[in-house]
Design an enzyme around this catalytic site. Structure first.
Site, short mmCIF file in Angstrom:
data_model
loop_
_atom_site.label_atom_id
_atom_site.label_comp_id
_atom_site.label_asym_id
_atom_site.label_seq_id
_atom_site.Cartn_x
_atom_site.Cartn_y
_atom_site.Cartn_z
CG ASP A 1 43.90 40.30 45.91
OD1 ASP A 1 43.10 40.12 44.98
OD2 ASP A 1 44.99 39.68 45.99
CG HIS B 1 44.09 36.91 43.27
ND1 HIS B 1 44.98 37.89 43.68
CD2 HIS B 1 44.69 36.26 42.25
CE1 HIS B 1 46.08 37.82 42.96
NE2 HIS B 1 45.93 36.83 42.08
CB SER C 1 47.99 34.26 41.55
OG SER C 1 47.22 35.00 40.61
#
Length: 527
Positions: free
Chosen positions: A489, A492, A185
């Site tokens: 968040d 990240h 991610s």
């Protein structure tokens, strides 16, 4: 020496994060020492407050450049002498003519203005090169004539004790025609949500103004890196609509691991697209390119692209974090050697496909992530002075050292390839520990989360989700100022943090071995 280092840090009118580099060479560059020892600056001013001292810094630099022919003398004036200036007869009058050797003057000639503009566009006034160049470069201040002997360009641009030479930047285009990225991610530009649609806001709010498949409020490191090299954003391999693969492919997907998962996405949330699967996708892509098959209008690169590309890896975080709660640090460390071995094996397979330049980003200091600070068991004795988990960060350092050594061995076995280890850990740790020193406000607090407090993170309701908690319907929302946060968040990084990290990566001082992108490309400003 400590006082000198403090002055150096306070004096740093640079791209944020370069204070780390200055620390490294603070005891090695006599020119920097000679400047900074003459300037008294309170360290508390930080980067944001030192602009008022710029005239003093410039004055000290002027005084130090003894080899410059006309360091304090006007080119276009009247009167001769040390200053060639007469207030009664200004430049432009009939009695005044300009000098013939503009390049030997440093006060606001076109050459000086070009120098300053370049520094501004690159967000820095110091642009550090690798340590091996420091001594040679510093000598250019003492013997400016040497500048003209070493290059056929019009001018070399010299700034303070570190020098940014534009002599190498003669490329009309970048040596890297494409990028191929493998990751999770931290570098997924839409692959996961192409396979499993469902992303919602406020992801993408800063730059794209809508969800873009990225786990951030805006752009990722891979986005900024591609832009700096003059390439478009990488299209995800799994995205069938609107993709353009002429300049590379992004195989990364959210929640991916290096090792093959032994569970399902719908059980643990781990992506099925592990590094081995991503490699197989790459092999299939190359086969299609070699066959020059037009896949229903999808734009493909030329078959010779693979030897002219940059291959990047930003993966391994999920291998480390996904089992921490169940196995503990000791249990996770048992299989980490397999992780680094798999990365090395993948590089060798890509080498056999034609790849020659590989860049591997190491693991971030996960002990500073708001999510882990909330979810992982610990007591106050495990927190350092910055509020990060010591034991978990130490385990990451052990992994990174193992990765670095393995990549060194891989480099030695591939003599005609560049295998580069990138220390993003140091960069992120600096941001988490000293956010205000780099124009941010919050280190270990999430911008998009729920619960407020020190971390603003609740594992029951992630960023953008709506759930019922204690009888009330709760929707997590984002802060209004993500540019003040390191963490987007809880897991990240924000676009701002990603941009700061990329700026530092591009100068090569956080790579092993040092890798200077400006020797390969005419770098574009990452705005």
């Amino acid at each position: 020496m400590e006082q000198l280092k403090a002055r150096a840090e306070a004096c740093l009118l640079v791209a944020p994060l370069e204070r780390i580099f200055l620390r490294r060479i603070s005891s090695e560059n006599p020119f920097i020492h000679s400047i900074l020892t003459k300037i008294t600056l309170p360290p508390s001013d930080g980067i944001g407050g030192v602009g008022q001292y710029l005239p003093q810094i410039v004055s000290e630099i002027d005084a130090t450049i003894k080899g410059q022919k006309h360091s304090s003398r006007a080119c276009c004036e009247h009167g001769g002498g040390d200053y060639n200036f007469d207030p009664k007869i200004m430049c432009g009058n009939m009695a005044v003519s300009a000098c013939d050797d503009l390049r030997n003057y440093i006060h606001f000639t076109e050459a000086a203005n070009k120098l300053v503009t370049w520094a501004i566009l690159n967000d820095s006034l110091f642009y550090p090169l690798s340590h091996s160049r420091n001594t040679v470069i510093s000598n250019l201040f003492i013997d400016p004539g040497a500048m003209h002997k070493t290059t056929t360009t019009k001018m070399n641009y010299v700034i303070s004790g570190n020098v940014y030479l534009l002599t190498h930047i003669s490329h009309s285009e970048c040596d890297f025609k494409a990028m191929f990225n493998f990751g999770d991610s931290n570098s997924d530009t839409g692959g996961f949500y192409a396979a499993f649609p469902g992303e919602s806001g406020p992801y993408g709010m800063t730059y794209f103004k809508k969800p873009s498949g990225r786990a951030s409020d805006g752009r990722l490191i891979i986005d900024f890196l591609a832009h700096a090299l003059g390439l478009p954003f990488l299209s995800p391999y799994l995205q069938s609509i609107g993709s353009d693969y002429k300049h590379g492919v992004n195989y990364a997907t959210l929640a991916s691991t290096v090792l093959l998962p032994n569970t399902s996405l719908f059980v643990t949330g781990i992506s099925p697209f592990s590094l081995a699967i991503q490699l197989n996708q790459m092999k299939q892509f190359k086969t299609k390119v070699d066959e020059e098959v037009d896949q229903q209008g999808i734009k493909l690169p030329s078959p010779d692209i693979f030897g002219k590309s940059l291959y990047t890896f930003y993966i391994g975080q999920n291998d480390f974090t996904s089992n921490l709660a169940a196995l503990g640090i000791g249990g996770v460390q048992e299989y980490l050697p397999q992780v680094v071995s798999q990365i090395a094996a993948t590089i060798k397979e890509l080498y056999n496909l034609g790849g020659r330049t590989f860049m591997v980003l190491n693991l971030a200091p996960v002990g500073c992530y708001p999510a882990l600070l909330v979810e992982l068991p610990h007591d106050s004795s495990d927190l350092d002075e910055f509020g990060c988990l010591v034991s978990y960060n130490n385990a990451v350092v052990d992994y990174n050292n193992m990765l670095k050594e393995t990549l060194k061995q891989t480099r030695e076995s591939l003599s005609d390839a560049s295998v580069i280890y990138v220390d993003t850990h140091t960069l992120l740790l600096e941001l988490f520990q000293h956010p205000t020193s780099h124009g941010l406000q919050y280190g270990t607090k999430a911008c998009c989360g729920y619960g407020g407090g020190d971390y603003n993170f609740d594992p029951k309701v992630y960023c953008g989700n709506t759930k019922e908690i204690n009888g009330s319907t709760v929707t997590t929302t984002a802060c209004d100022d993500p540019y003040n946060y390191v963490s987007w968040d809880g897991i990240h990084a924000t676009e701002t943090a990603n941009k700061l990290i990329t700026s530092a990566i591009l100068n090569g001082s956080y790579s092993d071995p040092p890798f200077l992108f400006q020797e390969h490309c005419d770098l574009q400003h990452i705005g």
